[in-house]
Design a protein around this motif. Structure first.
Motif, PDB file in Angstrom:
ATOM      1  N   ASN A   1       0.809  -1.229   0.000  1.00 26.29           N
ATOM      2  CA  ASN A   1       0.000   0.000   0.000  1.00 26.29           C
ATOM      3  C   ASN A   1       0.840   1.278   0.000  1.00 26.29           C
ATOM      4  O   ASN A   1       0.543   2.247   0.700  1.00 26.29           O
ATOM      5  CB  ASN A   1      -0.935   0.002   1.217  1.00 26.29           C
ATOM      6  CG  ASN A   1      -2.096   0.982   1.028  1.00 26.29           C
ATOM      7  OD1 ASN A   1      -2.560   1.189  -0.087  1.00 26.29           O
ATOM      8  ND2 ASN A   1      -2.549   1.562   2.112  1.00 26.29           N
ATOM      9  N   THR A   2       1.884   1.301  -0.814  1.00 25.17           N
ATOM     10  CA  THR A   2       2.739   2.494  -0.888  1.00 25.17           C
ATOM     11  C   THR A   2       2.736   3.130  -2.276  1.00 25.17           C
ATOM     12  O   THR A   2       3.355   4.172  -2.474  1.00 25.17           O
ATOM     13  CB  THR A   2       4.200   2.143  -0.535  1.00 25.17           C
ATOM     14  OG1 THR A   2       4.695   1.191  -1.495  1.00 25.17           O
ATOM     15  CG2 THR A   2       4.309   1.565   0.861  1.00 25.17           C
ATOM     16  N   PHE A   3       2.022   2.519  -3.226  1.00 28.04           N
ATOM     17  CA  PHE A   3       2.082   2.966  -4.615  1.00 28.04           C
ATOM     18  C   PHE A   3       0.802   3.698  -4.984  1.00 28.04           C
ATOM     19  O   PHE A   3      -0.305   3.201  -4.785  1.00 28.04           O
ATOM     20  CB  PHE A   3       2.285   1.769  -5.541  1.00 28.04           C
ATOM     21  CG  PHE A   3       2.670   2.131  -6.950  1.00 28.04           C
ATOM     22  CD1 PHE A   3       3.943   2.601  -7.241  1.00 28.04           C
ATOM     23  CD2 PHE A   3       1.772   1.999  -7.996  1.00 28.04           C
ATOM     24  CE1 PHE A   3       4.319   2.930  -8.537  1.00 28.04           C
ATOM     25  CE2 PHE A   3       2.133   2.318  -9.296  1.00 28.04           C
ATOM     26  CZ  PHE A   3       3.409   2.783  -9.563  1.00 28.04           C
ATOM     27  N   SER A   4       0.938   4.932  -5.493  1.00 28.58           N
ATOM     28  CA  SER A   4      -0.218   5.756  -5.844  1.00 28.58           C
ATOM     29  C   SER A   4      -0.196   6.100  -7.329  1.00 28.58           C
ATOM     30  O   SER A   4       0.856   6.421  -7.885  1.00 28.58           O
ATOM     31  CB  SER A   4      -0.212   7.041  -5.017  1.00 28.58           C
ATOM     32  OG  SER A   4      -1.213   7.926  -5.468  1.00 28.58           O
ATOM     33  N   VAL A   5      -1.358   6.018  -7.965  1.00 29.91           N
ATOM     34  CA  VAL A   5      -1.515   6.433  -9.356  1.00 29.91           C
ATOM     35  C   VAL A   5      -2.670   7.426  -9.411  1.00 29.91           C
ATOM     36  O   VAL A   5      -3.746   7.168  -8.869  1.00 29.91           O
ATOM     37  CB  VAL A   5      -1.825   5.235 -10.285  1.00 29.91           C
ATOM     38  CG1 VAL A   5      -1.976   5.716 -11.728  1.00 29.91           C
ATOM     39  CG2 VAL A   5      -0.739   4.177 -10.191  1.00 29.91           C
ATOM     40  N   SER A   6      -2.447   8.585 -10.020  1.00 30.90           N
ATOM     41  CA  SER A   6      -3.512   9.582 -10.140  1.00 30.90           C
ATOM     42  C   SER A   6      -3.614  10.055 -11.579  1.00 30.90           C
ATOM     43  O   SER A   6      -2.641  10.046 -12.328  1.00 30.90           O
ATOM     44  CB  SER A   6      -3.255  10.769  -9.206  1.00 30.90           C
ATOM     45  OG  SER A   6      -2.021  11.378  -9.502  1.00 30.90           O
ATOM     46  N   ASP A   7      -4.829  10.456 -11.961  1.00 33.12           N
ATOM     47  CA  ASP A   7      -5.105  10.934 -13.316  1.00 33.12           C
ATOM     48  C   ASP A   7      -5.441  12.408 -13.239  1.00 33.12           C
ATOM     49  O   ASP A   7      -6.416  12.802 -12.595  1.00 33.12           O
ATOM     50  CB  ASP A   7      -6.286  10.159 -13.907  1.00 33.12           C
ATOM     51  CG  ASP A   7      -6.440  10.386 -15.408  1.00 33.12           C
ATOM     52  OD1 ASP A   7      -6.041  11.467 -15.877  1.00 33.12           O
ATOM     53  OD2 ASP A   7      -6.953   9.495 -16.096  1.00 33.12           O
ATOM     54  N   THR A   8      -4.640  13.242 -13.881  1.00 34.47           N
ATOM     55  CA  THR A   8      -4.862  14.696 -13.844  1.00 34.47           C
ATOM     56  C   THR A   8      -5.807  15.161 -14.943  1.00 34.47           C
ATOM     57  O   THR A   8      -6.117  16.331 -15.047  1.00 34.47           O
ATOM     58  CB  THR A   8      -3.535  15.451 -13.988  1.00 34.47           C
ATOM     59  OG1 THR A   8      -3.029  15.232 -15.316  1.00 34.47           O
ATOM     60  CG2 THR A   8      -2.523  14.983 -12.962  1.00 34.47           C
ATOM     61  N   GLY A   9      -6.256  14.247 -15.789  1.00 31.90           N
ATOM     62  CA  GLY A   9      -7.105  14.617 -16.913  1.00 31.90           C
ATOM     63  C   GLY A   9      -6.345  14.655 -18.218  1.00 31.90           C
ATOM     64  O   GLY A   9      -6.922  14.551 -19.290  1.00 31.90           O
ATOM     65  N   GLY A  10      -5.039  14.791 -18.157  1.00 39.39           N
ATOM     66  CA  GLY A  10      -4.230  14.817 -19.374  1.00 39.39           C
ATOM     67  C   GLY A  10      -3.110  13.811 -19.336  1.00 39.39           C
ATOM     68  O   GLY A  10      -2.527  13.476 -20.356  1.00 39.39           O
ATOM     69  N   GLU A  11      -2.780  13.314 -18.137  1.00 40.77           N
ATOM     70  CA  GLU A  11      -1.713  12.345 -17.993  1.00 40.77           C
ATOM     71  C   GLU A  11      -1.885  11.601 -16.677  1.00 40.77           C
ATOM     72  O   GLU A  11      -2.619  12.032 -15.794  1.00 40.77           O
ATOM     73  CB  GLU A  11      -0.346  13.035 -18.021  1.00 40.77           C
ATOM     74  CG  GLU A  11      -0.157  14.039 -16.909  1.00 40.77           C
ATOM     75  CD  GLU A  11       1.178  14.756 -16.990  1.00 40.77           C
ATOM     76  OE1 GLU A  11       2.017  14.342 -17.791  1.00 40.77           O
ATOM     77  OE2 GLU A  11       1.372  15.718 -16.231  1.00 40.77           O
ATOM     78  N   ARG A  12      -1.211  10.458 -16.565  1.00 41.29           N
ATOM     79  CA  ARG A  12      -1.237   9.695 -15.324  1.00 41.29           C
ATOM     80  C   ARG A  12       0.105   9.828 -14.621  1.00 41.29           C
ATOM     81  O   ARG A  12       1.149   9.749 -15.260  1.00 41.29           O
ATOM     82  CB  ARG A  12      -1.558   8.233 -15.600  1.00 41.29           C
ATOM     83  CG  ARG A  12      -3.013   8.008 -15.997  1.00 41.29           C
ATOM     84  CD  ARG A  12      -3.353   6.536 -16.129  1.00 41.29           C
ATOM     85  NE  ARG A  12      -4.768   6.364 -16.440  1.00 41.29           N
ATOM     86  CZ  ARG A  12      -5.269   6.381 -17.674  1.00 41.29           C
ATOM     87  NH1 ARG A  12      -4.449   6.543 -18.701  1.00 41.29           N
ATOM     88  NH2 ARG A  12      -6.546   6.237 -17.877  1.00 41.29           N
ATOM     89  N   LEU A  13       0.028  10.045 -13.305  1.00 41.14           N
ATOM     90  CA  LEU A  13       1.226  10.163 -12.481  1.00 41.14           C
ATOM     91  C   LEU A  13       1.279   8.990 -11.526  1.00 41.14           C
ATOM     92  O   LEU A  13       0.251   8.546 -11.017  1.00 41.14           O
ATOM     93  CB  LEU A  13       1.197  11.468 -11.670  1.00 41.14           C
ATOM     94  CG  LEU A  13       0.882  12.758 -12.415  1.00 41.14           C
ATOM     95  CD1 LEU A  13       0.817  13.916 -11.438  1.00 41.14           C
ATOM     96  CD2 LEU A  13       1.933  13.034 -13.472  1.00 41.14           C
ATOM     97  N   TRP A  14       2.498   8.450 -11.290  1.00 42.02           N
ATOM     98  CA  TRP A  14       2.624   7.390 -10.292  1.00 42.02           C
ATOM     99  C   TRP A  14       3.814   7.675  -9.386  1.00 42.02           C
ATOM    100  O   TRP A  14       4.777   8.326  -9.774  1.00 42.02           O
ATOM    101  CB  TRP A  14       2.742   6.015 -10.950  1.00 42.02           C
ATOM    102  CG  TRP A  14       4.007   5.779 -11.722  1.00 42.02           C
ATOM    103  CD1 TRP A  14       5.196   5.305 -11.243  1.00 42.02           C
ATOM    104  CD2 TRP A  14       4.211   5.977 -13.128  1.00 42.02           C
ATOM    105  NE1 TRP A  14       6.125   5.205 -12.247  1.00 42.02           N
ATOM    106  CE2 TRP A  14       5.549   5.606 -13.424  1.00 42.02           C
ATOM    107  CE3 TRP A  14       3.392   6.427 -14.168  1.00 42.02           C
ATOM    108  CZ2 TRP A  14       6.074   5.689 -14.700  1.00 42.02           C
ATOM    109  CZ3 TRP A  14       3.926   6.497 -15.434  1.00 42.02           C
ATOM    110  CH2 TRP A  14       5.245   6.136 -15.697  1.00 42.02           C
TER     111      TRP A  14
END
Length: 243
Positions: A10-23
């Protein structure tokens, strides 16, 4: 989720900004990070890995802003979620009236500031008593706006703006000073209500006088912090000003 690189739980985060994905991996011994899925658009023609910042100016507003990698989903911090609930801003987050993140490096709840659905700035509220309480990440001079109502309520901070967004458009100055960059935004509403704390009544009257020549403007004197009011109390506070 679990990190695919270091295997920590539970240390890995993925987020979607609307134009790209960040991890990003939060574990101190890992720190794997990156971004992908970039889509070429008219307002962002260059991949951020090739151009660190995209400088755009519109109407005198500096829209140069790069979303920090330290902004992660709000759910990553129980403390951040608890803060939003305490100041009655959680519903605005749940209903997607506001895009709110958590900055794990600065330990701040971050309210993203947008123009035409494009992130141009951000304002962060400290969670650990750090100074300053509010931190402006960019230089746009653009206010934080939450809600789609035709009546705008001018307030001091982002949490208060979220409080009224179920009925009005909350507009946070992030202070009590009215900038020239605020006027084009405020003039787009049918009416503006200036609602500052009771101890800022003199400043509120100055704002009303300045705005009256541009847009229909009223004054609401707050005897209690909006963030501490119930929903019924907030509605009663503004009711006579919009009927």
């Amino acid at each position: 989720m679990d990190c695919p690189a270091c295997g920590k739980k539970n240390t890995f985060s993925v987020s979607d900004t609307g134009g790209e994905r960040l991890w990003f991996c939060f574990h101190a011994d890992c720190g794997v990070r990156g971004r992908t899925g970039f889509r070429i658009r008219k307002d962002a023609p260059t991949h951020p890995l090739l151009a660190k910042k995209i400088s755009v100016k519109s109407g005198g507003i500096d829209l140069t802003f790069e979303l920090p990698d330290t902004f992660v989903p709000l759910s990553r911090s129980e403390k951040a979620v608890a803060y939003l609930k305490r100041v009655n801003a959680y519903r605005a987050y749940q209903e997607a009236w506001a895009d709110i993140r958590y900055d794990f490096r600065m330990d701040r709840v971050v309210y993203l500031i947008k123009q035409n659905n494009r992130v141009i700035d951000a304002a962060g509220r400290g969670l650990a008593g750090q100074k300053p309480k509010w931190w402006r990440y960019g230089k746009s001079g653009y206010p934080f706006v939450c809600g789609t109502g035709r009546v705008g309520v001018l307030l001091e901070d982002c949490a208060s703006a979220c409080c009224v967004s179920d009925v009005f458009s909350g507009i946070a100055l992030m202070g009590t000073n009215l900038l020239d960059t605020h006027l084009p935004i405020l003039k787009s509403y049918d009416k503006i209500l200036v609602a500052l704390d009771k101890d800022a009544t003199v400043k509120a009257l100055q704002l009303v006088r300045k705005l009256q020549s541009h847009v229909s403007t009223g004054l609401v004197v707050l005897n209690k912090d909006l963030k501490d009011m119930t929903n019924d109390e907030r509605r009663d506070t503004f009711k006579r000003h919009v009927d």
